[in-house]
Each structure stands twice: as structure tokens, then as C-alpha cells.
Design a protein around this motif. Sequence first.
Motif, PDB file in Angstrom:
ATOM      1  N   CYS A 219       0.730  -0.961   0.013  1.00  0.00           N
ATOM      2  CA  CYS A 219      -0.151  -0.047  -0.282  1.00  0.00           C
ATOM      3  C   CYS A 219       1.083   1.348   0.331  1.00  0.00           C
ATOM      4  N   GLU A 220       0.208   2.374  -0.634  1.00  0.00           N
ATOM      5  CA  GLU A 220       1.462   3.782  -0.257  1.00  0.00           C
ATOM      6  C   GLU A 220       1.209   4.380   1.209  1.00  0.00           C
ATOM      7  N   PHE A 221       0.216   4.157   1.419  1.00  0.00           N
ATOM      8  CA  PHE A 221       0.501   4.508   2.894  1.00  0.00           C
ATOM      9  C   PHE A 221      -0.380   3.809   3.516  1.00  0.00           C
ATOM     10  N   GLY A 222       0.042   3.691   5.572  1.00  0.00           N
ATOM     11  CA  GLY A 222       0.238   3.251   6.159  1.00  0.00           C
ATOM     12  C   GLY A 222      -0.538   3.619   7.664  1.00  0.00           C
ATOM     13  N   GLU A 223      -1.215   3.789   8.678  1.00  0.00           N
ATOM     14  CA  GLU A 223      -1.502   3.979  10.034  1.00  0.00           C
ATOM     15  C   GLU A 223      -0.415   3.421  10.888  1.00  0.00           C
ATOM     16  N   VAL A 224       0.147   4.709  11.256  1.00  0.00           N
ATOM     17  CA  VAL A 224       0.675   4.428  12.419  1.00  0.00           C
ATOM     18  C   VAL A 224       1.289   4.620  13.814  1.00  0.00           C
ATOM     19  N   PHE A 225       1.276   4.448  14.639  1.00  0.00           N
ATOM     20  CA  PHE A 225       1.672   5.352  16.138  1.00  0.00           C
ATOM     21  C   PHE A 225       2.919   6.856  16.289  1.00  0.00           C
ATOM     22  N   SER A 226       2.466   7.428  16.495  1.00  0.00           N
ATOM     23  CA  SER A 226       3.814   9.039  16.540  1.00  0.00           C
ATOM     24  C   SER A 226       4.800   7.854  17.561  1.00  0.00           C
ATOM     25  N   THR A 227       4.677   7.371  18.625  1.00  0.00           N
ATOM     26  CA  THR A 227       5.510   7.008  19.497  1.00  0.00           C
ATOM     27  C   THR A 227       6.373   5.646  18.654  1.00  0.00           C
ATOM     28  N   ASP A 228       6.092   4.914  17.645  1.00  0.00           N
ATOM     29  CA  ASP A 228       7.099   4.232  17.247  1.00  0.00           C
ATOM     30  C   ASP A 228       7.755   4.162  16.965  1.00  0.00           C
ATOM     31  N   ALA A 229       9.522   3.155  17.100  1.00  0.00           N
ATOM     32  CA  ALA A 229      10.989   3.794  16.363  1.00  0.00           C
ATOM     33  C   ALA A 229      10.505   2.932  14.664  1.00  0.00           C
ATOM     34  N   ARG A 230       9.668   1.757  14.759  1.00  0.00           N
ATOM     35  CA  ARG A 230       9.425   1.626  13.410  1.00  0.00           C
ATOM     36  C   ARG A 230       9.225   2.086  12.172  1.00  0.00           C
ATOM     37  N   ILE A 231       8.709   3.646  12.585  1.00  0.00           N
ATOM     38  CA  ILE A 231       9.111   4.737  11.175  1.00  0.00           C
ATOM     39  C   ILE A 231      10.047   5.231  11.166  1.00  0.00           C
ATOM     40  N   GLU A 232      11.146   5.501  11.684  1.00  0.00           N
ATOM     41  CA  GLU A 232      12.408   5.933  11.242  1.00  0.00           C
ATOM     42  C   GLU A 232      12.500   4.765  10.720  1.00  0.00           C
ATOM     43  N   ALA A 233      12.542   3.186  11.507  1.00  0.00           N
ATOM     44  CA  ALA A 233      13.747   1.726  10.851  1.00  0.00           C
ATOM     45  C   ALA A 233      13.232   2.088   9.832  1.00  0.00           C
ATOM     46  N   ASN A 234      12.280   2.185   9.310  1.00  0.00           N
ATOM     47  CA  ASN A 234      11.394   1.801   7.785  1.00  0.00           C
ATOM     48  C   ASN A 234      11.313   3.128   6.735  1.00  0.00           C
ATOM     49  N   ASP A 235      12.047   4.405   7.200  1.00  0.00           N
ATOM     50  CA  ASP A 235      12.144   4.958   5.860  1.00  0.00           C
ATOM     51  C   ASP A 235      10.842   5.468   5.838  1.00  0.00           C
ATOM     52  N   LEU A 236      10.081   6.221   7.029  1.00  0.00           N
ATOM     53  CA  LEU A 236       8.707   6.426   6.938  1.00  0.00           C
ATOM     54  C   LEU A 236       8.709   7.476   7.196  1.00  0.00           C
ATOM     55  N   ILE A 237       7.947   9.150   6.254  1.00  0.00           N
ATOM     56  CA  ILE A 237       7.706   9.556   6.759  1.00  0.00           C
ATOM     57  C   ILE A 237       6.016  10.369   7.419  1.00  0.00           C
ATOM     58  N   VAL A 238       5.997  11.038   8.722  1.00  0.00           N
ATOM     59  CA  VAL A 238       4.758  10.872   9.229  1.00  0.00           C
ATOM     60  C   VAL A 238       3.891  12.436   8.069  1.00  0.00           C
ATOM     61  N   LEU A 239       3.293  12.461   7.522  1.00  0.00           N
ATOM     62  CA  LEU A 239       2.301  13.817   7.000  1.00  0.00           C
ATOM     63  C   LEU A 239       2.162  13.963   8.822  1.00  0.00           C
ATOM     64  N   ASP A 240       1.989  15.083   8.032  1.00  0.00           N
ATOM     65  CA  ASP A 240       1.537  16.536   9.063  1.00  0.00           C
ATOM     66  C   ASP A 240      -0.122  16.579   9.244  1.00  0.00           C
ATOM     67  N   ASP A 241      -1.425  16.302  10.159  1.00  0.00           N
ATOM     68  CA  ASP A 241      -2.186  16.218  10.211  1.00  0.00           C
ATOM     69  C   ASP A 241      -3.022  17.533  10.115  1.00  0.00           C
ATOM     70  N   THR A 278       8.453   9.965  29.174  1.00  0.00           N
ATOM     71  CA  THR A 278       8.063  11.182  27.857  1.00  0.00           C
ATOM     72  C   THR A 278       7.946  10.954  26.393  1.00  0.00           C
ATOM     73  N   ASP A 279       7.630  11.783  25.260  1.00  0.00           N
ATOM     74  CA  ASP A 279       7.538  11.116  23.505  1.00  0.00           C
ATOM     75  C   ASP A 279       9.376   9.895  23.407  1.00  0.00           C
ATOM     76  N   GLU A 280      10.070  11.077  23.826  1.00  0.00           N
ATOM     77  CA  GLU A 280      11.784  10.381  23.154  1.00  0.00           C
ATOM     78  C   GLU A 280      11.359   9.356  24.104  1.00  0.00           C
ATOM     79  N   VAL A 281      11.508   8.564  25.252  1.00  0.00           N
ATOM     80  CA  VAL A 281      11.437   7.662  25.963  1.00  0.00           C
ATOM     81  C   VAL A 281      10.768   6.739  25.646  1.00  0.00           C
ATOM     82  N   VAL A 282       9.596   6.719  25.327  1.00  0.00           N
ATOM     83  CA  VAL A 282       8.853   6.035  24.698  1.00  0.00           C
ATOM     84  C   VAL A 282       9.134   5.381  24.219  1.00  0.00           C
ATOM     85  N   MET A 283       9.225   5.883  23.024  1.00  0.00           N
ATOM     86  CA  MET A 283      10.042   5.806  21.422  1.00  0.00           C
ATOM     87  C   MET A 283      11.058   4.864  22.006  1.00  0.00           C
TER      88      MET A 283
END
Length: 311
Positions: A219-241, A278-283
Motif C-alpha cells: 500500500c502507498e500509505f499506512g496507519e502508524v503510532f507517533s511513538t513507534d520507532a519503526r517509523i524511522e527504521a522503515n524510512d517512513l515519513i509522517v504526514l502532518d495532520d 516522555t515521547d522520546e523515552v517511550v519511542m
Amino acid sequence: MTNKRTWAPGVAGGGLAMLLALTACGDAGNGEDDNGGELAGETFTVGSKEFTESYVLGYISALLLEDAGAETVDQTGISGTATVRAALESEEIDLYWDYTGTGWVDILGNTTEDLPDDLYQAVAEADEENGIAWLEPANFENTYRIATTESFASEQGLSTMTEAADYINENPDENGLCAASEFINRDDGLPGLEEAYDVDFDAVELDLNLIYPQVGDSCEFGEVFSTDARIEANDLIVLDDDQDFFVPYEGALTLRQETLDEHPAIEELHQPVSEALTDEVVMELNGRVDTGGEDPRDVAEDWLMEQGFID
């Protein structure tokens, strides 16, 4: 910290009990009998949902209780908000972590529009009528977001959800969205998102853990959680809401009010820990599990010991 772990006793009851037995991890951790903690002699069944962060938070709570002398029964990994919440209400479990946005929309049945100024206070006051207490939220927020690959975003000039919606409306064959069942069906998920941005996605239902590597493939897009480290690990970019659709999701421990009244030490134990999450700790903690392959209980224990919250 030395800790014994044994198989948990079966959960009594009907269909919900059977579902818990199938979806929850079946082992228990026992607090030290001789540590003289303020919860010595007590037993608590700790639940969680089925994604990494919820496991880690559940084990943080279990370890805090064990360090205070209690025994814990491990029922982490229950699938879906409705099921874990029903387990709390029916006393199958004694506590689990949830999120203010989930409480407001998915549990209490409100919409994502006209949010109260203090969402936590509104959720806590409303759920008090149901006999459920929400402890003060932790210092992190894990909200839904939509992500795409960095390469796709760069090629198509996408940085916001509005830009993504415009692109999909012009290219309707490129609207695949990898998402879990819960997100696809809840009002603060896909249905509300499509309405807010006037766009139609072609949902590809996947297990939560399979979404991240499949964005850009299935798929072109995906549901993610903002504190999930797999965003960076999979070279994803979060779209601004940019329409501010997604509701705030502050993490907070929930438990029955009667449990809190009987054991106020639970709140005292969690208060400093919540401030440190914090966000950083949880990620980082999530990343140690999802990309580092560590056991979530071990991650929780290491962090609590490093911070001096447990011995």
C-alpha cells in the motif's frame, strides 16, 4: 531485581474468559515475599493490548507492583480495546494502560469534534460514573498518524494529509492504506479521517506489526503510532495532520475505582514513573523491542532499574 515467574491460573468465566486465554500471555510474575513492600500479600492481574507499547507499559506496572511486594498475574496481549476494557470491568484484570482519545471516543462514545479543553479531565470525570479511575496521564502522547515512504513523499511532494488527499483524489488507484482492524472500524480512525479530509482510502487490513514494512509495498500509505520507532527504521515519513483530526492520546493507567480506593499506593507508585515517560523515552523503549528484538518485560525492567524506580 530477582523475580519468579509461573504459569497463571486459568481465567474463570464464559466467552470473554476463553478469549483472554487465547489472546493473553499466560505467565505470571511474583513479587518477593520478604521485601516488606506496601503491597505485600496482594495479587493483581495486569492486562495490556496487543501492541508493543502496551506490552511495555503493562510490564512497567507489573514490575512496580512486584517491587512493592505484590504478586502479579500476566494477562498482557489482549486483542482490541473493547476486549481489554470488558476484562477490566468484569474483574478479569485489575489494571491496564489506555489513552485519553480512546477513552473519549471508543469507550465513552463521543465524536472527534468539539473536544473539551481538558480531554483527560473530561474522560476521567465521565468514566467515574462507570466505576473506572484514570490516573494522571504520563508525559507522552501516542496518537494515530498516517505515514508513507520518504521516497514516495518526496516524489509526489507530500508533507500534509491535505496534500495526500488531493493526490489520491487525482490518482485514485494509488490510495492503498495498510491498517489494523481497529483503526479501520473506529470513528477516530479511518471513517472519521476520510470524512475530515474528503478522501477515500482502499484499506488493506493487516496485523499491527506488519504495517510498517508493507508501506510502499502492499500500500502507498499506512496507519502508524507517533511513538513507534519503526517509523524511522522503515524510512517512513509522517504526514502532518493539518486539519487536526486526530484526538490527543495521552497514556494513562486505568483501573477500577474500588481497586484504587483499596490500594492508593498504586497511584503513588505510578506518579513519578508517568512523569518520566516522555515521547522520546517511550519511542526508545518501543524501538528496543521492535527493532532491537528485546523482550518487552526485560526492556521495562532495565529502564525502571536505570531510573531508580525499582531495586
